[in-house]
Design a protein around this motif. Sequence first.
Motif, PDB file in Angstrom:
ATOM      1  N   LEU A   1       0.830  -1.204   0.000  1.00  0.00           N
ATOM      2  CA  LEU A   1       0.000   0.000   0.000  1.00  0.00           C
ATOM      3  C   LEU A   1       0.866   1.257   0.000  1.00  0.00           C
ATOM      4  O   LEU A   1       0.561   2.239  -0.691  1.00  0.00           O
ATOM      5  CB  LEU A   1      -0.925  -0.002   1.214  1.00  0.00           C
ATOM      6  CG  LEU A   1      -2.056  -1.037   1.212  1.00  0.00           C
ATOM      7  CD1 LEU A   1      -2.789  -1.011   2.555  1.00  0.00           C
ATOM      8  CD2 LEU A   1      -3.028  -0.778   0.069  1.00  0.00           C
ATOM      9  N   LYS A   2       1.942   1.238   0.761  1.00  0.00           N
ATOM     10  CA  LYS A   2       2.845   2.392   0.809  1.00  0.00           C
ATOM     11  C   LYS A   2       3.496   2.611  -0.557  1.00  0.00           C
ATOM     12  O   LYS A   2       3.555   3.749  -1.055  1.00  0.00           O
ATOM     13  CB  LYS A   2       3.905   2.181   1.882  1.00  0.00           C
ATOM     14  CG  LYS A   2       4.902   3.324   1.982  1.00  0.00           C
ATOM     15  CD  LYS A   2       5.930   3.080   3.083  1.00  0.00           C
ATOM     16  CE  LYS A   2       6.944   4.213   3.159  1.00  0.00           C
ATOM     17  NZ  LYS A   2       7.953   3.978   4.235  1.00  0.00           N
ATOM     18  N   ALA A   3       3.967   1.529  -1.178  1.00  0.00           N
ATOM     19  CA  ALA A   3       4.605   1.641  -2.490  1.00  0.00           C
ATOM     20  C   ALA A   3       3.623   2.174  -3.530  1.00  0.00           C
ATOM     21  O   ALA A   3       3.976   3.008  -4.371  1.00  0.00           O
ATOM     22  CB  ALA A   3       5.157   0.280  -2.915  1.00  0.00           C
ATOM     23  N   GLN A   4       2.371   1.710  -3.436  1.00  0.00           N
ATOM     24  CA  GLN A   4       1.353   2.171  -4.383  1.00  0.00           C
ATOM     25  C   GLN A   4       1.046   3.650  -4.182  1.00  0.00           C
ATOM     26  O   GLN A   4       0.921   4.413  -5.156  1.00  0.00           O
ATOM     27  CB  GLN A   4       0.087   1.340  -4.211  1.00  0.00           C
ATOM     28  CG  GLN A   4      -1.002   1.652  -5.229  1.00  0.00           C
ATOM     29  CD  GLN A   4      -2.224   0.787  -4.994  1.00  0.00           C
ATOM     30  OE1 GLN A   4      -2.948   0.957  -4.024  1.00  0.00           O
ATOM     31  NE2 GLN A   4      -2.463  -0.163  -5.905  1.00  0.00           N
ATOM     32  N   ALA A   5       0.949   4.073  -2.913  1.00  0.00           N
ATOM     33  CA  ALA A   5       0.674   5.483  -2.636  1.00  0.00           C
ATOM     34  C   ALA A   5       1.802   6.377  -3.145  1.00  0.00           C
ATOM     35  O   ALA A   5       1.557   7.454  -3.711  1.00  0.00           O
ATOM     36  CB  ALA A   5       0.482   5.680  -1.134  1.00  0.00           C
ATOM     37  N   ILE A   6       3.033   5.933  -2.971  1.00  0.00           N
ATOM     38  CA  ILE A   6       4.186   6.710  -3.455  1.00  0.00           C
ATOM     39  C   ILE A   6       4.176   6.781  -4.985  1.00  0.00           C
ATOM     40  O   ILE A   6       4.443   7.825  -5.578  1.00  0.00           O
ATOM     41  CB  ILE A   6       5.502   6.087  -2.936  1.00  0.00           C
ATOM     42  CG1 ILE A   6       5.604   6.283  -1.415  1.00  0.00           C
ATOM     43  CG2 ILE A   6       6.703   6.697  -3.635  1.00  0.00           C
ATOM     44  CD1 ILE A   6       6.788   5.581  -0.784  1.00  0.00           C
TER      45      ILE A   6
ATOM     46  N   GLU B   1       6.983  13.047   1.342  1.00  0.00           N
ATOM     47  CA  GLU B   1       6.129  13.074   2.528  1.00  0.00           C
ATOM     48  C   GLU B   1       5.601  11.682   2.857  1.00  0.00           C
ATOM     49  O   GLU B   1       5.579  11.270   4.018  1.00  0.00           O
ATOM     50  CB  GLU B   1       4.964  14.044   2.311  1.00  0.00           C
ATOM     51  CG  GLU B   1       5.396  15.510   2.244  1.00  0.00           C
ATOM     52  CD  GLU B   1       4.245  16.429   1.852  1.00  0.00           C
ATOM     53  OE1 GLU B   1       3.152  15.892   1.549  1.00  0.00           O
ATOM     54  OE2 GLU B   1       4.435  17.654   1.838  1.00  0.00           O
ATOM     55  N   LEU B   2       5.172  10.952   1.833  1.00  0.00           N
ATOM     56  CA  LEU B   2       4.672   9.605   2.056  1.00  0.00           C
ATOM     57  C   LEU B   2       5.776   8.671   2.541  1.00  0.00           C
ATOM     58  O   LEU B   2       5.557   7.811   3.394  1.00  0.00           O
ATOM     59  CB  LEU B   2       4.048   9.053   0.765  1.00  0.00           C
ATOM     60  CG  LEU B   2       2.706   9.668   0.368  1.00  0.00           C
ATOM     61  CD1 LEU B   2       2.347   9.291  -1.065  1.00  0.00           C
ATOM     62  CD2 LEU B   2       1.615   9.206   1.324  1.00  0.00           C
TER      63      LEU B   2
ATOM     64  N   ASN C   1       8.417   9.483   4.290  1.00  0.00           N
ATOM     65  CA  ASN C   1       8.887   9.822   5.640  1.00  0.00           C
ATOM     66  C   ASN C   1       7.779   9.831   6.689  1.00  0.00           C
ATOM     67  O   ASN C   1       8.074   9.750   7.888  1.00  0.00           O
ATOM     68  CB  ASN C   1       9.567  11.196   5.616  1.00  0.00           C
ATOM     69  CG  ASN C   1      10.815  11.217   4.753  1.00  0.00           C
ATOM     70  OD1 ASN C   1      11.548  10.238   4.686  1.00  0.00           O
ATOM     71  ND2 ASN C   1      11.039  12.327   4.066  1.00  0.00           N
ATOM     72  N   HIS C   2       6.524   9.941   6.257  1.00  0.00           N
ATOM     73  CA  HIS C   2       5.430  10.084   7.231  1.00  0.00           C
ATOM     74  C   HIS C   2       4.319   9.061   7.005  1.00  0.00           C
ATOM     75  O   HIS C   2       3.164   9.319   7.348  1.00  0.00           O
ATOM     76  CB  HIS C   2       4.848  11.502   7.166  1.00  0.00           C
ATOM     77  CG  HIS C   2       5.832  12.583   7.493  1.00  0.00           C
ATOM     78  ND1 HIS C   2       6.240  12.849   8.783  1.00  0.00           N
ATOM     79  CD2 HIS C   2       6.509  13.458   6.687  1.00  0.00           C
ATOM     80  CE1 HIS C   2       7.107  13.847   8.758  1.00  0.00           C
ATOM     81  NE2 HIS C   2       7.293  14.239   7.509  1.00  0.00           N
ATOM     82  N   TRP C   3       4.640   7.909   6.442  1.00  0.00           N
ATOM     83  CA  TRP C   3       3.618   6.878   6.267  1.00  0.00           C
ATOM     84  C   TRP C   3       3.086   6.476   7.650  1.00  0.00           C
ATOM     85  O   TRP C   3       3.845   6.103   8.541  1.00  0.00           O
ATOM     86  CB  TRP C   3       4.210   5.670   5.548  1.00  0.00           C
ATOM     87  CG  TRP C   3       3.233   4.567   5.256  1.00  0.00           C
ATOM     88  CD1 TRP C   3       3.203   3.325   5.820  1.00  0.00           C
ATOM     89  CD2 TRP C   3       2.149   4.604   4.320  1.00  0.00           C
ATOM     90  NE1 TRP C   3       2.170   2.575   5.310  1.00  0.00           N
ATOM     91  CE2 TRP C   3       1.496   3.334   4.375  1.00  0.00           C
ATOM     92  CE3 TRP C   3       1.655   5.570   3.448  1.00  0.00           C
ATOM     93  CZ2 TRP C   3       0.388   3.031   3.586  1.00  0.00           C
ATOM     94  CZ3 TRP C   3       0.549   5.258   2.663  1.00  0.00           C
ATOM     95  CH2 TRP C   3      -0.061   4.006   2.741  1.00  0.00           C
ATOM     96  N   PRO C   4       1.769   6.577   7.861  1.00  0.00           N
ATOM     97  CA  PRO C   4       1.229   6.428   9.220  1.00  0.00           C
ATOM     98  C   PRO C   4       1.351   5.036   9.818  1.00  0.00           C
ATOM     99  O   PRO C   4       1.176   4.866  11.030  1.00  0.00           O
ATOM    100  CB  PRO C   4      -0.251   6.809   9.049  1.00  0.00           C
ATOM    101  CG  PRO C   4      -0.541   6.632   7.603  1.00  0.00           C
ATOM    102  CD  PRO C   4       0.730   6.944   6.889  1.00  0.00           C
ATOM    103  N   PHE C   5       1.673   4.027   8.985  1.00  0.00           N
ATOM    104  CA  PHE C   5       1.727   2.659   9.492  1.00  0.00           C
ATOM    105  C   PHE C   5       3.148   2.115   9.513  1.00  0.00           C
ATOM    106  O   PHE C   5       3.366   0.912   9.524  1.00  0.00           O
ATOM    107  CB  PHE C   5       0.795   1.770   8.668  1.00  0.00           C
ATOM    108  CG  PHE C   5      -0.601   2.333   8.592  1.00  0.00           C
ATOM    109  CD1 PHE C   5      -1.449   2.264   9.688  1.00  0.00           C
ATOM    110  CD2 PHE C   5      -1.047   2.977   7.451  1.00  0.00           C
ATOM    111  CE1 PHE C   5      -2.726   2.810   9.638  1.00  0.00           C
ATOM    112  CE2 PHE C   5      -2.324   3.520   7.392  1.00  0.00           C
ATOM    113  CZ  PHE C   5      -3.162   3.438   8.488  1.00  0.00           C
TER     114      PHE C   5
END
Length: 558
Positions: free
Chosen positions: A526-531, A542-543, A545-549
């Motif tokens: 999910l993080k890779a997809q958001a980036i 921002e994503l 360095n600040h990924w909430p999970f």
Amino acid sequence: MNISLHTQASVHTVTVKSLDHVAAEADDALFTYTSGRWLYNERPRLQERYLRFNVPQLVRIAVLSCGRTEADVVNLRKLAEGGFNRVFELTMRDGLQVIARLPYPSTIPKHYTIASEVATMDFVRLHGVPVPKIYTYAATSQNPVGSEYIIMEKVAGKDLGEVWFDMTSKQRLELVTQVVDMETLLFSLDLPANGSIFYKRDLPIELESVEIPGTGELDGFCIGPDVQLRWWYQERAQLPIYRRPYLDSEGVLQAAGKKELAWMRHYARPRYPYAPLYREVYGLQKVSPSDHIRSLSEYLQIAKYIRPKESRMNRPVLRHPDLQRNNILVSDSLEIRGIIDWQHCTILPLFLHAWIPTDFQNYGDIDSLQLAKPQLPENYDQLDPEQQDEARELYRRRQLHFFYMGYTAEINEHHYDAMNLNQIVLRQQLFRHAASPWEGDNVRLKTDLIRATQAWRELATTEDGHIPECPLSYSEAEVERCLQQWSEQHDADKNTETVRRTLGINIDGWVPLEGYDWAKQLNQALKAQAIEWAETELERGELQNHWPFDDHDEDGQD
């Protein structure tokens, strides 16, 4: 003698000559959290829950407290691990089972938590509420076990949560009836002050308390300081504030704001919000505590006006602090046999204790709020199976909400009236958000204050009925900016909850053991997809360095 040392993650059995060999033979699983994993910030969660204690001494004290001997012990099993305690089950040769519950080192307030829970359970048990019998307890770790503990009977029954989704609608409604009956009993208790229940012997002599009138078995109970976590979190336990029970609502409302204001002035410093997605709301900059200090000061200006005028709405009332399915033990015939987990229980004015327990409410649904009689949609038979499942689940939630309110109106009129009090949600939110420990959110309380100014004539009350002008005012630009930030935080909350459900984690990242590897892989994807979907290099950074999970600094400094 066989001592079986079970954990939820593994089972370890050793044969020993005496209890003195148990500690040496037992593995570290007795002292370590083994019931789940955390997707992020796992190390501090495990450190908070690591508790080494003297196992033979715990067993010895437990068996003596229930009139048995060391030779009577068959096994010791780690039964459960929650957010604040580790629970062990001891089984005797004659079948008697005893619960030993030890708080984690991170559980606060020290001493008062154990002392108040024991007194509260004894007090409500004497008044007919089904709770386990306490055999013995220690409210300090200065004892042979090396930890605070409560030894109590094991109630014969199973968690309601284990059978909840297998119950029929009729069975659920019958269960709600029992819950409302129990709550009505609690609400009927005549209590002289707001705070938490103690035995007088467990409070320091210099600490003010209010005796609970009684005779015989009821002698010795009193109301002392509030043990809810928000009063003791971090340095709040050392604050130079006056901790005592409060006789009226105004004292309760004022004390909440004064406590947090004292902490802010002594310890607050600029920080990032605790909720990672809130950081974007503040432009990825640290949040100054000065705005919240101002909001707390403004809250204190109006606190005396937000209590209801009717005396019955201000009467001190005791409620279970977390009446959810897993804290209700039922028999095979679904009769309530025990209510457990009374930790951090508090007495508050009725209007601050008026709500439907989480598992029975359907707040946010207009039909439930209007108490419309639940029914399946007229086109139910034309819906596909998935839509029918959704319709039945919505019907179930509406039915529980409707029935809880209806039965409460019938036998607990004061509670029903309090839940329907004018501006009840705003009154409760003002108190709750003023009392909550500040973690970089400057918006929530200020939004409440703005709404208080907008609803002042409906909200404010005085003894003589004369409503003064609201002492607070905000410019249009200030209102617009704050409400916009509140909307952004609200959206962030919804997005965060959506991802939590997708990952199968709870609010602090906990996941069952069997789901950890899958959740970890999905989180990375999910993080890779958001980036990948980010439109600018700044957003990608921002994503990253600040990924909430991901692991993050909970003190908000990095």
